[in-house]
Design a protein around this motif. Structure first.
Motif, mmCIF file in Angstrom:
data_model
loop_
_atom_site.group_PDB
_atom_site.id
_atom_site.type_symbol
_atom_site.label_atom_id
_atom_site.label_comp_id
_atom_site.label_asym_id
_atom_site.label_seq_id
_atom_site.Cartn_x
_atom_site.Cartn_y
_atom_site.Cartn_z
ATOM 1 N N THR A 41 0.835 -1.205 0.000
ATOM 2 C CA THR A 41 0.000 0.000 0.000
ATOM 3 C C THR A 41 0.865 1.250 0.000
ATOM 4 N N GLU A 42 1.866 1.262 0.874
ATOM 5 C CA GLU A 42 2.718 2.452 0.976
ATOM 6 C C GLU A 42 3.510 2.702 -0.303
ATOM 7 N N GLU A 43 4.008 1.620 -0.900
ATOM 8 C CA GLU A 43 4.783 1.791 -2.136
ATOM 9 C C GLU A 43 3.923 2.335 -3.264
ATOM 10 N N LEU A 44 2.708 1.790 -3.383
ATOM 11 C CA LEU A 44 1.817 2.269 -4.440
ATOM 12 C C LEU A 44 1.442 3.733 -4.218
ATOM 13 N N ARG A 45 1.171 4.081 -2.953
ATOM 14 C CA ARG A 45 0.792 5.482 -2.670
ATOM 15 C C ARG A 45 1.950 6.417 -3.000
ATOM 16 N N ARG A 46 3.171 5.985 -2.696
ATOM 17 C CA ARG A 46 4.345 6.807 -3.026
ATOM 18 C C ARG A 46 4.467 7.005 -4.526
ATOM 19 N N SER A 47 4.005 5.986 -5.286
ATOM 20 C CA SER A 47 4.077 6.081 -6.747
ATOM 21 C C SER A 47 2.896 6.831 -7.331
ATOM 22 N N GLY A 48 2.039 7.372 -6.470
ATOM 23 C CA GLY A 48 0.942 8.189 -6.954
ATOM 24 C C GLY A 48 -0.376 7.464 -7.159
ATOM 25 N N TRP A 49 -0.457 6.203 -6.759
ATOM 26 C CA TRP A 49 -1.706 5.455 -6.898
ATOM 27 C C TRP A 49 -2.639 5.758 -5.732
ATOM 28 N N THR A 50 -3.923 5.695 -6.037
ATOM 29 C CA THR A 50 -4.923 5.702 -4.975
ATOM 30 C C THR A 50 -5.184 4.245 -4.612
ATOM 31 N N VAL A 51 -4.903 3.889 -3.388
ATOM 32 C CA VAL A 51 -5.039 2.492 -2.977
ATOM 33 C C VAL A 51 -6.287 2.332 -2.118
ATOM 34 N N LEU A 52 -7.158 1.459 -2.550
ATOM 35 C CA LEU A 52 -8.369 1.152 -1.786
ATOM 36 C C LEU A 52 -8.279 -0.280 -1.294
ATOM 37 N N ARG A 53 -8.470 -0.473 -0.030
ATOM 38 C CA ARG A 53 -8.445 -1.825 0.525
ATOM 39 C C ARG A 53 -9.763 -2.084 1.227
ATOM 40 N N PHE A 54 -10.301 -3.262 0.989
ATOM 41 C CA PHE A 54 -11.552 -3.652 1.630
ATOM 42 C C PHE A 54 -11.391 -5.048 2.185
ATOM 43 N N TRP A 55 -12.204 -5.339 3.184
ATOM 44 C CA TRP A 55 -12.205 -6.693 3.725
ATOM 45 C C TRP A 55 -13.215 -7.552 2.984
ATOM 46 N N GLU A 56 -12.883 -8.813 2.962
ATOM 47 C CA GLU A 56 -13.747 -9.824 2.365
ATOM 48 C C GLU A 56 -15.189 -9.733 2.908
ATOM 49 N N HIS A 57 -15.347 -9.385 4.196
ATOM 50 C CA HIS A 57 -16.680 -9.401 4.800
ATOM 51 C C HIS A 57 -17.473 -8.125 4.544
ATOM 52 N N GLU A 58 -16.858 -7.134 3.918
ATOM 53 C CA GLU A 58 -17.555 -5.866 3.755
ATOM 54 C C GLU A 58 -18.689 -5.970 2.746
ATOM 55 N N ASP A 59 -19.720 -5.166 2.981
ATOM 56 C CA ASP A 59 -20.888 -5.150 2.129
ATOM 57 C C ASP A 59 -20.524 -4.684 0.724
ATOM 58 N N ALA A 60 -20.852 -5.481 -0.289
ATOM 59 C CA ALA A 60 -20.425 -5.199 -1.663
ATOM 60 C C ALA A 60 -20.929 -3.841 -2.142
ATOM 61 N N GLU A 61 -22.157 -3.494 -1.773
ATOM 62 C CA GLU A 61 -22.701 -2.210 -2.237
ATOM 63 C C GLU A 61 -21.930 -1.033 -1.651
ATOM 64 N N LYS A 62 -21.504 -1.180 -0.391
ATOM 65 C CA LYS A 62 -20.735 -0.106 0.231
ATOM 66 C C LYS A 62 -19.356 0.010 -0.415
ATOM 67 N N VAL A 63 -18.799 -1.132 -0.789
ATOM 68 C CA VAL A 63 -17.505 -1.120 -1.461
ATOM 69 C C VAL A 63 -17.633 -0.409 -2.804
ATOM 70 N N VAL A 64 -18.685 -0.767 -3.549
ATOM 71 C CA VAL A 64 -18.920 -0.125 -4.854
ATOM 72 C C VAL A 64 -19.089 1.383 -4.674
ATOM 73 N N GLU A 65 -19.848 1.760 -3.671
ATOM 74 C CA GLU A 65 -20.091 3.177 -3.398
ATOM 75 C C GLU A 65 -18.789 3.910 -3.063
ATOM 76 N N ALA A 66 -17.962 3.291 -2.252
ATOM 77 C CA ALA A 66 -16.691 3.913 -1.872
ATOM 78 C C ALA A 66 -15.804 4.105 -3.094
ATOM 79 N N ILE A 67 -15.787 3.090 -3.972
ATOM 80 C CA ILE A 67 -14.979 3.193 -5.193
ATOM 81 C C ILE A 67 -15.527 4.305 -6.081
ATOM 82 N N ARG A 68 -16.849 4.339 -6.212
ATOM 83 C CA ARG A 68 -17.470 5.358 -7.053
ATOM 84 C C ARG A 68 -17.138 6.763 -6.538
#
Ligand SMILES: [Zn+2]
Length: 78
Positions: A41-68
């Motif tokens: 995560t830290e390496e990607l952020r240093r390279s200018g990427w937006t890194v999103l991490r979610f847990w397997e148990h998280e609600d899919a709709e909330k994950v989609v919303e966060a990405i959107r």
């Protein structure tokens, strides 16, 4: 983005704190996974990427919303 498996990546909700079998193996294995996740995560952020991490148990709709939200924020004009 990443979807981390609750078991493999030490989810605070579902990660196991004790192991009946291979009690020496699993905690260090999962700790190594978590350390690697953090470094990745830290390496990607240093390279200018937006890194999103979610847990397997998280609600899919909330994950989609966060990405959107992130995509909308980064593509809309200032
Ligand atoms: Zn979980």
């Amino acid at each position: 983005m990443f979807i981390d498996g609750c078991f493999w990546h030490g989810c605070p909700v579902h990660g196991r704190k004790s192991f009946n079998h291979n009690a020496d193996y699993w905690p260090s294995k999962i700790a190594a996974n978590m350390a690697r996740d953090k470094n990745t995560t830290e390496e990607l952020r240093r390279s200018g990427w937006t890194v999103l991490r979610f847990w397997e148990h998280e609600d899919a709709e909330k994950v989609v919303e966060a990405i959107r939200n992130v995509v909308t924020a980064s593509t809309s004009p200032p």
